[in-house]
Design a protein around this motif. Structure first.
Motif, PDB file in Angstrom:
ATOM      1  N   THR A   1       0.860  -1.179   0.000  1.00 53.23           N
ATOM      2  CA  THR A   1       0.000   0.000   0.000  1.00 53.23           C
ATOM      3  C   THR A   1       0.895   1.227   0.000  1.00 53.23           C
ATOM      4  OG1 THR A   1      -0.169   0.133   2.422  1.00 53.23           O
ATOM      5  CG2 THR A   1      -1.922  -1.059   1.262  1.00 53.23           C
ATOM      6  N   LEU A   2       0.384   2.262  -0.635  1.00 57.79           N
ATOM      7  CA  LEU A   2       1.000   3.582  -0.587  1.00 57.79           C
ATOM      8  C   LEU A   2      -0.063   4.513  -0.044  1.00 57.79           C
ATOM      9  CD1 LEU A   2       2.968   5.939  -1.314  1.00 57.79           C
ATOM     10  CD2 LEU A   2       1.853   5.962  -3.564  1.00 57.79           C
ATOM     11  N   GLU A   3       0.238   5.201   1.025  1.00 62.61           N
ATOM     12  CA  GLU A   3      -0.643   6.243   1.538  1.00 62.61           C
ATOM     13  C   GLU A   3       0.116   7.553   1.447  1.00 62.61           C
ATOM     14  OE1 GLU A   3      -2.235   5.397   5.450  1.00 62.61           O
ATOM     15  OE2 GLU A   3      -2.260   3.246   4.989  1.00 62.61           O
ATOM     16  N   TYR A   4      -0.548   8.581   0.898  1.00 61.34           N
ATOM     17  CA  TYR A   4       0.113   9.876   0.856  1.00 61.34           C
ATOM     18  C   TYR A   4      -0.854  10.990   1.244  1.00 61.34           C
ATOM     19  CZ  TYR A   4      -1.786  10.887  -3.852  1.00 61.34           C
ATOM     20  OH  TYR A   4      -2.600  11.128  -4.923  1.00 61.34           O
ATOM     21  N   LEU A   5      -0.271  12.073   1.759  1.00 63.29           N
ATOM     22  CA  LEU A   5      -0.997  13.255   2.216  1.00 63.29           C
ATOM     23  C   LEU A   5      -0.268  14.493   1.743  1.00 63.29           C
ATOM     24  CD1 LEU A   5      -1.213  12.210   5.971  1.00 63.29           C
ATOM     25  CD2 LEU A   5      -3.114  12.126   4.368  1.00 63.29           C
ATOM     26  N   GLY A   6      -1.009  15.560   1.560  1.00 63.27           N
ATOM     27  CA  GLY A   6      -0.402  16.832   1.212  1.00 63.27           C
ATOM     28  C   GLY A   6      -1.466  17.859   0.898  1.00 63.27           C
ATOM     29  N   ILE A   7      -1.042  19.068   0.601  1.00 63.00           N
ATOM     30  CA  ILE A   7      -1.980  20.107   0.190  1.00 63.00           C
ATOM     31  C   ILE A   7      -2.535  19.709  -1.173  1.00 63.00           C
ATOM     32  CG2 ILE A   7      -2.191  22.532  -0.503  1.00 63.00           C
ATOM     33  CD1 ILE A   7      -0.152  23.197   1.677  1.00 63.00           C
ATOM     34  N   ASP A   8      -3.838  19.854  -1.335  1.00 63.03           N
ATOM     35  CA  ASP A   8      -4.491  19.449  -2.582  1.00 63.03           C
ATOM     36  C   ASP A   8      -3.944  20.277  -3.738  1.00 63.03           C
ATOM     37  OD1 ASP A   8      -6.233  18.140  -4.302  1.00 63.03           O
ATOM     38  OD2 ASP A   8      -7.844  19.577  -3.961  1.00 63.03           O
ATOM     39  N   THR A   9      -3.349  19.587  -4.681  1.00 61.00           N
ATOM     40  CA  THR A   9      -2.756  20.221  -5.854  1.00 61.00           C
ATOM     41  C   THR A   9      -3.207  19.453  -7.091  1.00 61.00           C
ATOM     42  OG1 THR A   9      -0.807  20.753  -4.518  1.00 61.00           O
ATOM     43  CG2 THR A   9      -0.577  20.931  -6.903  1.00 61.00           C
ATOM     44  N   PRO A  10      -3.796  20.138  -8.074  1.00 62.18           N
ATOM     45  CA  PRO A  10      -4.230  19.437  -9.287  1.00 62.18           C
ATOM     46  C   PRO A  10      -3.077  18.680  -9.943  1.00 62.18           C
ATOM     47  CG  PRO A  10      -5.125  21.653  -9.260  1.00 62.18           C
ATOM     48  CD  PRO A  10      -4.141  21.566  -8.122  1.00 62.18           C
ATOM     49  N   GLY A  11      -3.357  17.455 -10.372  1.00 60.00           N
ATOM     50  CA  GLY A  11      -2.378  16.656 -11.100  1.00 60.00           C
ATOM     51  C   GLY A  11      -1.561  15.696 -10.262  1.00 60.00           C
ATOM     52  N   THR A  12      -1.653  15.774  -8.940  1.00 62.08           N
ATOM     53  CA  THR A  12      -0.832  14.905  -8.098  1.00 62.08           C
ATOM     54  C   THR A  12      -1.153  13.430  -8.338  1.00 62.08           C
ATOM     55  OG1 THR A  12      -0.626  16.606  -6.397  1.00 62.08           O
ATOM     56  CG2 THR A  12      -0.174  14.342  -5.719  1.00 62.08           C
ATOM     57  N   LEU A  13      -2.417  13.070  -8.285  1.00 69.76           N
ATOM     58  CA  LEU A  13      -2.788  11.669  -8.484  1.00 69.76           C
ATOM     59  C   LEU A  13      -2.387  11.190  -9.881  1.00 69.76           C
ATOM     60  CD1 LEU A  13      -4.107   9.102  -7.417  1.00 69.76           C
ATOM     61  CD2 LEU A  13      -6.318  10.008  -8.158  1.00 69.76           C
ATOM     62  N   SER A  14      -2.554  12.037 -10.866  1.00 69.24           N
ATOM     63  CA  SER A  14      -2.168  11.687 -12.233  1.00 69.24           C
ATOM     64  C   SER A  14      -0.667  11.409 -12.333  1.00 69.24           C
ATOM     65  CB  SER A  14      -2.560  12.814 -13.186  1.00 69.24           C
ATOM     66  OG  SER A  14      -2.093  12.567 -14.478  1.00 69.24           O
ATOM     67  N   LYS A  15       0.128  12.206 -11.673  1.00 67.09           N
ATOM     68  CA  LYS A  15       1.585  12.009 -11.717  1.00 67.09           C
ATOM     69  C   LYS A  15       1.987  10.722 -11.003  1.00 67.09           C
ATOM     70  CE  LYS A  15       2.718  16.809 -12.387  1.00 67.09           C
ATOM     71  NZ  LYS A  15       2.154  17.983 -11.827  1.00 67.09           N
ATOM     72  N   ILE A  16       1.332  10.423  -9.897  1.00 70.59           N
ATOM     73  CA  ILE A  16       1.661   9.205  -9.154  1.00 70.59           C
ATOM     74  C   ILE A  16       1.218   7.967  -9.934  1.00 70.59           C
ATOM     75  CG2 ILE A  16       1.108   7.877  -7.076  1.00 70.59           C
ATOM     76  CD1 ILE A  16       1.278  10.587  -5.572  1.00 70.59           C
ATOM     77  N   THR A  17       0.006   7.969 -10.455  1.00 72.30           N
ATOM     78  CA  THR A  17      -0.444   6.797 -11.215  1.00 72.30           C
ATOM     79  C   THR A  17       0.361   6.655 -12.514  1.00 72.30           C
ATOM     80  OG1 THR A  17      -2.283   8.050 -12.207  1.00 72.30           O
ATOM     81  CG2 THR A  17      -2.764   6.764 -10.212  1.00 72.30           C
ATOM     82  N   GLY A  18       0.793   7.765 -13.082  1.00 70.80           N
ATOM     83  CA  GLY A  18       1.666   7.702 -14.261  1.00 70.80           C
ATOM     84  C   GLY A  18       3.006   7.069 -13.923  1.00 70.80           C
ATOM     85  N   TYR A  19       3.549   7.418 -12.769  1.00 71.43           N
ATOM     86  CA  TYR A  19       4.803   6.818 -12.309  1.00 71.43           C
ATOM     87  C   TYR A  19       4.637   5.308 -12.143  1.00 71.43           C
ATOM     88  CZ  TYR A  19       8.789   5.853  -9.270  1.00 71.43           C
ATOM     89  OH  TYR A  19       9.935   5.323  -8.728  1.00 71.43           O
ATOM     90  N   PHE A  20       3.508   4.892 -11.575  1.00 71.96           N
ATOM     91  CA  PHE A  20       3.241   3.457 -11.417  1.00 71.96           C
ATOM     92  C   PHE A  20       3.143   2.781 -12.789  1.00 71.96           C
ATOM     93  CE2 PHE A  20       1.789   2.388  -6.941  1.00 71.96           C
ATOM     94  CZ  PHE A  20       2.471   3.438  -6.360  1.00 71.96           C
TER      95      PHE A  20
END
Length: 177
Positions: free
Chosen positions: A97-116
């Motif tokens: 599992t990967l859990e992450y937190l941070g200030i909501d910034t557009p594109g973060t999930l896209s960049k992480i799933t792209g990395y995967f």
């Protein structure tokens, strides 16, 4: 039920969150003599999303396919169905599992799933949301994923650390299998 007789059907139902919807859908499945082998529910806004994987013989699956559209209309739901087969697991070295937190910034999930995706990692489950904290909108996400045998997990984690710094997120990895 023999392996050859076993059929599978994925059902998705989306509609206004209201009491009794889940009960009505699961009763329909039961009345058709199907078994729910996997399911997920999410409330997004005021909408309920219910996904089920059903298993049954050909006649049982056909009954669900025939009856679900009318039941969906009766309940005010958009329903979709698709026949499927058993998932064949590729060779994985482990699940995490990967859990992450941070200030909501557009594109973060896209960049992480792209990395995967770049590392041929299969995402099994994903849940994300936002919440207000200290005057900021925070994001949090949990992904469950399988790591292919050919992936060097240590190198993957080192490179992910650099990505997390660029995205300004805090994260944890946990091995779950």
């Amino acid at each position: 039920m023999g392996e050859l007789a076993k059929q599978q059907l994925v059902i998705t139902a989306i509609g206004e969150d209201q009491a009794g919807v889940v009960s009505a859908l699961t009763q329909l499945v039961s009345d058709c003599h199907c078994n729910i082998t996997d399911s997920r529910i999410a409330i997004l806004g005021n909408e309920l999303t219910f996904i089920m994987l059903l298993c049954g013989d050909m006649a049982a699956i056909s009954r669900v396919e025939h009856l679900l559209p009318n039941k969906g209309m009766e309940l005010g739901l958009l329903t979709m169905m698709k026949r499927t087969s058993s998932h064949t697991e590729e060779q994985f070295s482990g699940g995490y599992t990967l859990e992450y937190l941070g200030i909501d910034t557009p594109g973060t999930l896209s960049k992480i799933t792209g990395y995967f995706a770049e590392h041929n990692i299969s995402i099994c489950s994903l849940k994300s949301d936002t919440y207000a904290q200290d005057g900021d909108i925070q994001m949090r996400c949990e992904l469950e994923f399988n790591v292919p045998q050919e992936l060097d997990i240590d190198a993957f984690k080192v490179a992910f650390e650099a990505l997390s710094q660029r995205l300004n997120i805090d994260y944890t990895f946990k091995r779950i299998r």
